[in-house]
Design an enzyme around this catalytic site. Structure first.
Site, PDB file in Angstrom:
ATOM      1  N   ASP A  11      11.059  -1.213   6.482  1.00  0.00           N
ATOM      2  CA  ASP A  11       9.927  -1.895   5.636  1.00  0.00           C
ATOM      3  C   ASP A  11       8.900  -0.877   5.492  1.00  0.00           C
ATOM      4  O   ASP A  11       8.921   0.060   6.298  1.00  0.00           O
ATOM      5  CB  ASP A  11       9.256  -3.339   6.023  1.00  0.00           C
ATOM      6  CG  ASP A  11       8.318  -3.846   5.343  1.00  0.00           C
ATOM      7  OD1 ASP A  11       8.308  -3.799   4.277  1.00  0.00           O
ATOM      8  OD2 ASP A  11       7.174  -4.054   6.007  1.00  0.00           O
ATOM      9  N   SER A  12       7.730  -0.740   4.664  1.00  0.00           N
ATOM     10  CA  SER A  12       6.504  -0.362   4.728  1.00  0.00           C
ATOM     11  C   SER A  12       5.822  -0.083   5.937  1.00  0.00           C
ATOM     12  O   SER A  12       5.132   0.507   6.274  1.00  0.00           O
ATOM     13  CB  SER A  12       5.719  -0.418   3.397  1.00  0.00           C
ATOM     14  OG  SER A  12       5.419  -2.053   3.638  1.00  0.00           O
ATOM     15  N   CYS A  74      11.687  -4.861   2.422  1.00  0.00           N
ATOM     16  CA  CYS A  74      10.316  -4.471   1.708  1.00  0.00           C
ATOM     17  C   CYS A  74      10.743  -5.016   0.270  1.00  0.00           C
ATOM     18  O   CYS A  74      11.641  -4.506  -0.411  1.00  0.00           O
ATOM     19  CB  CYS A  74       9.964  -3.140   1.788  1.00  0.00           C
ATOM     20  SG  CYS A  74       8.239  -2.832   0.749  1.00  0.00           S
ATOM     21  N   GLU A 153      -2.604  -8.223   7.681  1.00  0.00           N
ATOM     22  CA  GLU A 153      -2.705  -7.157   8.565  1.00  0.00           C
ATOM     23  C   GLU A 153      -4.085  -7.282   9.567  1.00  0.00           C
ATOM     24  O   GLU A 153      -3.963  -6.826  10.641  1.00  0.00           O
ATOM     25  CB  GLU A 153      -2.733  -5.693   7.849  1.00  0.00           C
ATOM     26  CG  GLU A 153      -1.544  -5.452   7.043  1.00  0.00           C
ATOM     27  CD  GLU A 153      -0.716  -4.639   7.450  1.00  0.00           C
ATOM     28  OE1 GLU A 153      -0.863  -3.816   8.468  1.00  0.00           O
ATOM     29  OE2 GLU A 153       0.422  -4.619   7.283  1.00  0.00           O
ATOM     30  N   CYS A 185       6.841 -10.954  -0.989  1.00  0.00           N
ATOM     31  CA  CYS A 185       6.279  -9.897  -0.252  1.00  0.00           C
ATOM     32  C   CYS A 185       6.678 -10.328   1.201  1.00  0.00           C
ATOM     33  O   CYS A 185       6.542 -11.557   1.441  1.00  0.00           O
ATOM     34  CB  CYS A 185       4.880  -9.845  -0.600  1.00  0.00           C
ATOM     35  SG  CYS A 185       3.952  -8.617   0.420  1.00  0.00           S
ATOM     36  N   HIS A 187       4.817 -10.012   3.890  1.00  0.00           N
ATOM     37  CA  HIS A 187       3.615 -10.452   4.409  1.00  0.00           C
ATOM     38  C   HIS A 187       3.402 -12.060   4.193  1.00  0.00           C
ATOM     39  O   HIS A 187       2.995 -12.605   5.209  1.00  0.00           O
ATOM     40  CB  HIS A 187       2.471  -9.822   4.354  1.00  0.00           C
ATOM     41  CG  HIS A 187       2.426  -8.283   4.859  1.00  0.00           C
ATOM     42  ND1 HIS A 187       3.387  -7.573   4.688  1.00  0.00           N
ATOM     43  CD2 HIS A 187       1.526  -7.822   5.667  1.00  0.00           C
ATOM     44  CE1 HIS A 187       3.046  -6.170   5.058  1.00  0.00           C
ATOM     45  NE2 HIS A 187       1.958  -6.561   6.022  1.00  0.00           N
TER      46      HIS A 187
END
Ligand code: DGL
Length: 272
Positions: A11-12, A74, A153, A185, A187
């Site tokens: 993932d990023s 991702c 984040e 996504c 997150h």
């Protein structure tokens, strides 16, 4: 191919750990090598070419760990690079988009589906494209939510700022009377309780991570690549690599994965 080799997941950054968590829950016997591209995050606002180039570098790195299959955890990288990477790869590669789209079309009752994701994922139109192939009459409404990633984040999972922003983003989807919402996504599953409250109990929230783990298990079974539970573990079952700031990643990983993550190694991804 060694069936006891690990599965590569990337993932990023930290978000793909929601996919790793689901794989660990559903197929705990598998070994995982996880790479989070924390130095180059976010992918969601980058171009297709850049995300595809980053993804290829990461795959070259994961291949040095002799992985038997790769999961692109991702959404943005799945949207931009999955097809090209599958065509180039001699080991199985899956992404998260097809799994999420499949679950959504089988969940909806009124055929109105919302998708939230990064600017890249929404701009690519990939969810709509896959859903229309599966269910041509489906009405798909997409909305990018660029502030969600930084909010997660920053750890603002339950915060009035997050509530306010989420309410603005989701209002356009509520107006369409969607009955299914894809959390497109990595997150967003971490904002599930906020999204649930704002959308109401009648809207199904689809987490593509769940179905991706189901797809991985089926894929490994169909190719005779499931790990032999009796095989000795050579080193840690789960290995974590990042391109920047290993400490922050390790703390986050420990907070969302079962069991403590003891070590994360920082590598220079530009070498691959
Ligand atoms: N992992 C990305 C995704 O699922 C979100 C974070 C980013 O923009 O890099 O699209």
């Amino acid at each position: 191919m060694d069936r006891n080799a690990p599965v590569g997941v990337f993932d990023s950054g930290i978000g793909g750990l929601t996919v790793a968590r689901e794989i660990i829950r559903q197929i705990p016997e598998e070994r995982i090598v996880y790479f989070g591209d924390t130095a180059r995050l976010p992918y969601g606002s980058k171009s297709r070419d850049t995300v595809a180039r980053y993804s290829r570098q990461i795959i070259r790195f994961l291949r040095t760990k002799e992985v038997k299959a790769i999961v692109i955890a991702c959404n943005t990288a799945s949207a931009y690079a999955l097809e090209a990477i599958q065509a180039e790869s001699d080991i199985p590669v899956i992404g998260v988009v097809n799994a999420g789209a499949r679950t959504a079309v089988s969940s909806t009752r009124n055929g109105k589906i919302g998708v939230i994701g990064t600017e890249g994922t929404v701009g690519s139109g990939i969810y709509k494209e896959v859903m229309h192939k599966l269910r041509p009459g489906a009405e798909v409404f997409e909305k990018s939510c660029p502030l969600f990633v930084p909010l997660v984040e920053e750890g603002l999972l339950h915060d009035s700022v997050t509530d306010e922003i989420a309410s603005r983003y989701l209002s356009v989807l509520k107006e369409k009377y969607i009955d299914t919402l894809v959390l497109g996504c990595t997150h967003y599953p971490l904002l599930r309780s906020t999204l649930r409250r704002l959308m109401g109990d009648e809207v199904v929230l689809v987490n593509p991570a769940y179905e991706t783990a189901v797809e991985l298990r089926e894929l490994l079974c169909s190719q005779g690549l499931e790990r032999d539970c009796q095989a000795p573990l050579d080193g840690e079952r789960y290995q974590f690599y990042v391109s920047d700031l290993a400490e922050k990643f390790t703390r986050f990983a420990t907070s969302i994965l079962p069991g403590e993550v003891k070590k994360t190694e920082k590598i220079n991804i530009e070498d691959y």
